[in-house]
Design a protein around this motif. Structure first.
Motif, mmCIF file in Angstrom:
data_model
loop_
_atom_site.group_PDB
_atom_site.id
_atom_site.type_symbol
_atom_site.label_atom_id
_atom_site.label_comp_id
_atom_site.label_asym_id
_atom_site.label_seq_id
_atom_site.Cartn_x
_atom_site.Cartn_y
_atom_site.Cartn_z
ATOM 1 N N ASP A 18 -26.586 -35.913 24.573
ATOM 2 C CA ASP A 18 -26.949 -36.138 23.184
ATOM 3 C C ASP A 18 -27.661 -34.917 22.614
ATOM 4 O OD1 ASP A 18 -25.955 -38.714 23.323
ATOM 5 O OD2 ASP A 18 -27.886 -39.565 23.951
ATOM 6 N N PHE A 19 -27.566 -34.750 21.303
ATOM 7 C CA PHE A 19 -28.248 -33.663 20.626
ATOM 8 C C PHE A 19 -29.749 -33.906 20.663
ATOM 9 C CE2 PHE A 19 -30.235 -31.933 16.814
ATOM 10 C CZ PHE A 19 -29.930 -30.590 16.963
ATOM 11 N N VAL A 20 -30.506 -32.857 21.001
ATOM 12 C CA VAL A 20 -31.963 -32.935 21.020
ATOM 13 C C VAL A 20 -32.481 -31.924 20.001
ATOM 14 C CG1 VAL A 20 -34.042 -32.611 22.411
ATOM 15 C CG2 VAL A 20 -31.979 -33.560 23.464
ATOM 16 N N PRO A 21 -33.309 -32.375 19.057
ATOM 17 C CA PRO A 21 -33.846 -31.446 18.055
ATOM 18 C C PRO A 21 -34.632 -30.311 18.714
ATOM 19 C CG PRO A 21 -34.325 -33.728 17.460
ATOM 20 C CD PRO A 21 -33.766 -33.750 18.849
ATOM 21 N N ALA A 22 -34.654 -29.170 18.061
ATOM 22 C CA ALA A 22 -35.302 -27.978 18.613
ATOM 23 C C ALA A 22 -36.775 -28.217 18.929
ATOM 24 C CB ALA A 22 -35.155 -26.805 17.651
ATOM 25 N N THR A 23 -37.475 -28.936 18.075
ATOM 26 C CA THR A 23 -38.904 -29.167 18.319
ATOM 27 C C THR A 23 -39.114 -29.999 19.585
ATOM 28 O OG1 THR A 23 -38.832 -31.057 16.810
ATOM 29 C CG2 THR A 23 -39.611 -28.954 15.911
ATOM 30 N N GLU A 24 -38.270 -30.994 19.779
ATOM 31 C CA GLU A 24 -38.378 -31.811 20.993
ATOM 32 C C GLU A 24 -38.023 -30.980 22.223
ATOM 33 O OE1 GLU A 24 -36.412 -35.747 23.111
ATOM 34 O OE2 GLU A 24 -36.321 -35.589 20.919
ATOM 35 N N MET A 25 -37.012 -30.137 22.102
ATOM 36 C CA MET A 25 -36.617 -29.289 23.223
ATOM 37 C C MET A 25 -37.731 -28.297 23.557
ATOM 38 S SD MET A 25 -34.568 -28.749 25.638
ATOM 39 C CE MET A 25 -33.257 -29.851 25.195
ATOM 40 N N ASP A 26 -38.385 -27.756 22.529
ATOM 41 C CA ASP A 26 -39.515 -26.854 22.772
ATOM 42 C C ASP A 26 -40.598 -27.564 23.581
ATOM 43 O OD1 ASP A 26 -38.304 -24.774 21.397
ATOM 44 O OD2 ASP A 26 -39.452 -25.096 19.537
ATOM 45 N N ASP A 27 -40.881 -28.802 23.221
ATOM 46 C CA ASP A 27 -41.886 -29.580 23.954
ATOM 47 C C ASP A 27 -41.459 -29.815 25.396
ATOM 48 O OD1 ASP A 27 -43.406 -29.699 21.655
ATOM 49 O OD2 ASP A 27 -42.758 -31.737 21.119
ATOM 50 N N ALA A 41 -28.126 -21.477 39.339
ATOM 51 C CA ALA A 41 -27.270 -22.660 39.475
ATOM 52 C C ALA A 41 -27.892 -23.855 38.755
ATOM 53 C CB ALA A 41 -27.041 -22.981 40.952
ATOM 54 N N ALA A 42 -29.206 -24.008 38.869
ATOM 55 C CA ALA A 42 -29.884 -25.115 38.194
ATOM 56 C C ALA A 42 -29.788 -24.958 36.681
ATOM 57 C CB ALA A 42 -31.346 -25.185 38.639
ATOM 58 N N LEU A 43 -29.946 -23.740 36.194
ATOM 59 C CA LEU A 43 -29.831 -23.513 34.753
ATOM 60 C C LEU A 43 -28.419 -23.785 34.257
ATOM 61 C CD1 LEU A 43 -32.009 -20.318 34.244
ATOM 62 C CD2 LEU A 43 -32.438 -22.594 33.311
ATOM 63 N N LYS A 44 -27.425 -23.370 35.030
ATOM 64 C CA LYS A 44 -26.037 -23.645 34.645
ATOM 65 C C LYS A 44 -25.785 -25.148 34.595
ATOM 66 C CE LYS A 44 -23.909 -19.348 36.230
ATOM 67 N NZ LYS A 44 -22.998 -18.717 37.184
ATOM 68 N N ALA A 45 -26.299 -25.873 35.591
ATOM 69 C CA ALA A 45 -26.136 -27.333 35.603
ATOM 70 C C ALA A 45 -26.845 -27.963 34.404
ATOM 71 C CB ALA A 45 -26.667 -27.904 36.911
ATOM 72 N N LEU A 46 -28.031 -27.458 34.093
ATOM 73 C CA LEU A 46 -28.779 -27.973 32.947
ATOM 74 C C LEU A 46 -28.015 -27.716 31.644
ATOM 75 C CD1 LEU A 46 -31.357 -29.185 31.680
ATOM 76 C CD2 LEU A 46 -32.293 -26.861 31.664
ATOM 77 N N LEU A 47 -27.487 -26.506 31.503
ATOM 78 C CA LEU A 47 -26.725 -26.194 30.300
ATOM 79 C C LEU A 47 -25.487 -27.076 30.183
ATOM 80 C CD1 LEU A 47 -26.963 -22.300 30.213
ATOM 81 C CD2 LEU A 47 -28.013 -23.914 28.621
ATOM 82 N N GLN A 48 -24.805 -27.278 31.296
ATOM 83 C CA GLN A 48 -23.619 -28.136 31.278
ATOM 84 C C GLN A 48 -23.993 -29.566 30.887
ATOM 85 O OE1 GLN A 48 -20.570 -26.930 31.553
ATOM 86 N NE2 GLN A 48 -19.776 -28.939 31.066
ATOM 87 N N ALA A 49 -25.092 -30.057 31.440
ATOM 88 C CA ALA A 49 -25.552 -31.410 31.096
ATOM 89 C C ALA A 49 -25.933 -31.487 29.625
ATOM 90 C CB ALA A 49 -26.742 -31.792 31.974
ATOM 91 N N ARG A 50 -26.570 -30.442 29.121
ATOM 92 C CA ARG A 50 -26.966 -30.411 27.712
ATOM 93 C C ARG A 50 -25.741 -30.408 26.811
ATOM 94 N NH1 ARG A 50 -29.787 -32.749 26.064
ATOM 95 N NH2 ARG A 50 -30.842 -33.556 27.717
ATOM 96 N N LEU A 51 -24.703 -29.655 27.209
ATOM 97 C CA LEU A 51 -23.494 -29.600 26.395
ATOM 98 C C LEU A 51 -22.802 -30.957 26.336
ATOM 99 C CD1 LEU A 51 -22.013 -26.153 27.492
ATOM 100 C CD2 LEU A 51 -22.978 -26.743 25.256
#
Length: 91
Positions: free
Chosen positions: A65-74, A52-62
């Motif tokens: 704002d766009f976050v570059p892959a390198t920042e997301m990796d960090d 449920a937390a991952l689904k909420a996180l994905l929904q929030a991410r969608l």
């Protein structure tokens, strides 16, 4: 309240459960099975909360704002480090 139920165990499972009883870790094979089911229930509930937390996180991410892959990796690495520290797990 307890419910009587008939179950089948493999020879290996039966030997393991009986060994735990013989070691004095549990009072009966039923107690071993009950403990195992409690642990499985806890694991299942934890997985449901995480999903449920991952689904909420994905929904929030969608919706965010766009976050570059390198920042997301960090960010992911930092979250995993925090979780490992909280759980005291070494990688």
């Amino acid at each position: 309240m307890s419910v009587k139920s008939s179950i089948s165990l493999s020879d290996q499972q039966d030997a393991f459960a009986r060994g735990l009883v013989e070691q004095g870790r549990f009072s009966s094979v039923s107690a071993v099975i009950q403990n195992g089911l409690d642990l499985l229930r806890q694991k299942t509930e934890a997985e449901e909360v995480e999903t449920a937390a991952l689904k909420a996180l994905l929904q929030a991410r969608l919706q965010g704002d766009f976050v570059p892959a390198t920042e997301m990796d960090d960010r992911v690495a930092a979250m995993m480090d925090k979780k490992r520290r909280n759980a005291r797990v070494d990688s």
